[in-house]
Design a protein around this motif. Structure first.
Motif, mmCIF file in Angstrom:
data_model
loop_
_atom_site.group_PDB
_atom_site.id
_atom_site.type_symbol
_atom_site.label_atom_id
_atom_site.label_comp_id
_atom_site.label_asym_id
_atom_site.label_seq_id
_atom_site.Cartn_x
_atom_site.Cartn_y
_atom_site.Cartn_z
ATOM 1 N N THR A 49 0.872 -1.163 0.000
ATOM 2 C CA THR A 49 0.000 0.000 0.000
ATOM 3 C C THR A 49 0.910 1.213 0.000
ATOM 4 O O THR A 49 1.727 1.378 0.905
ATOM 5 C CB THR A 49 -0.918 0.012 1.241
ATOM 6 O OG1 THR A 49 -1.688 -1.194 1.241
ATOM 7 C CG2 THR A 49 -1.835 1.212 1.229
ATOM 8 N N GLU A 61 -2.516 10.493 -2.104
ATOM 9 C CA GLU A 61 -3.265 9.436 -2.788
ATOM 10 C C GLU A 61 -2.704 8.079 -2.384
ATOM 11 O O GLU A 61 -1.490 7.895 -2.337
ATOM 12 C CB GLU A 61 -3.143 9.632 -4.302
ATOM 13 C CG GLU A 61 -4.018 8.720 -5.105
ATOM 14 C CD GLU A 61 -3.931 8.999 -6.599
ATOM 15 O OE1 GLU A 61 -4.433 8.160 -7.355
ATOM 16 O OE2 GLU A 61 -3.356 10.030 -7.016
ATOM 17 N N THR A 62 -3.578 7.125 -2.069
ATOM 18 C CA THR A 62 -3.159 5.788 -1.658
ATOM 19 C C THR A 62 -3.571 4.775 -2.717
ATOM 20 O O THR A 62 -4.705 4.792 -3.186
ATOM 21 C CB THR A 62 -3.797 5.421 -0.305
ATOM 22 O OG1 THR A 62 -3.373 6.383 0.672
ATOM 23 C CG2 THR A 62 -3.377 4.039 0.146
ATOM 24 N N LYS A 63 -2.620 3.908 -3.078
ATOM 25 C CA LYS A 63 -2.878 2.842 -4.054
ATOM 26 C C LYS A 63 -2.307 1.541 -3.513
ATOM 27 O O LYS A 63 -1.357 1.543 -2.747
ATOM 28 C CB LYS A 63 -2.201 3.145 -5.396
ATOM 29 C CG LYS A 63 -2.753 4.361 -6.098
ATOM 30 C CD LYS A 63 -2.076 4.532 -7.440
ATOM 31 C CE LYS A 63 -2.638 5.726 -8.187
ATOM 32 N NZ LYS A 63 -2.015 5.859 -9.505
ATOM 33 N N GLU A 64 -2.902 0.423 -3.927
ATOM 34 C CA GLU A 64 -2.370 -0.896 -3.591
ATOM 35 C C GLU A 64 -1.799 -1.515 -4.852
ATOM 36 O O GLU A 64 -2.372 -1.387 -5.935
ATOM 37 C CB GLU A 64 -3.475 -1.776 -3.018
ATOM 38 C CG GLU A 64 -3.928 -1.322 -1.652
ATOM 39 C CD GLU A 64 -4.964 -2.241 -1.026
ATOM 40 O OE1 GLU A 64 -5.307 -3.281 -1.638
ATOM 41 O OE2 GLU A 64 -5.415 -1.922 0.072
#
Length: 77
Positions: free
Chosen positions: A22, A28-31
């Motif tokens: 993560t 902005e958070t993305k996996e």
């Protein structure tokens, strides 16, 4: 019946030793799922980071460097 979830590398599609990360950048958070071949730079950056340190407890009372009013100071006499 339980189903096994197989993660695949988002870069090459490999399924062996895939890890999920993560990443938060610029608010902005993305996996992302990556294999060891494509996860290298992320792992290197993660290992450079530090664990959050606990906030030290506040002490009550005077510190070792207490302020002494000038009238009470002997000046080494």
């Amino acid at each position: 019946m339980a189903k096994e979830v197989i993660s695949r590398c988002d870069k090459c599609g490999a399924s062996e030793d895939v890890q999920e990360f993560t990443i938060t950048y610029g608010g902005e958070t993305k996996e992302v799922d990556v294999c060891p071949e494509h996860g290298g730079p992320v792992l290197e950056l993660f290992e450079l980071g530090t664990e959050p340190q606990p906030t030290p407890a506040r002490r009550k009372g005077r510190t070792a460097h207490a302020v002494v009013p000038i009238e009470d100071w002997q000046g080494g006499q």
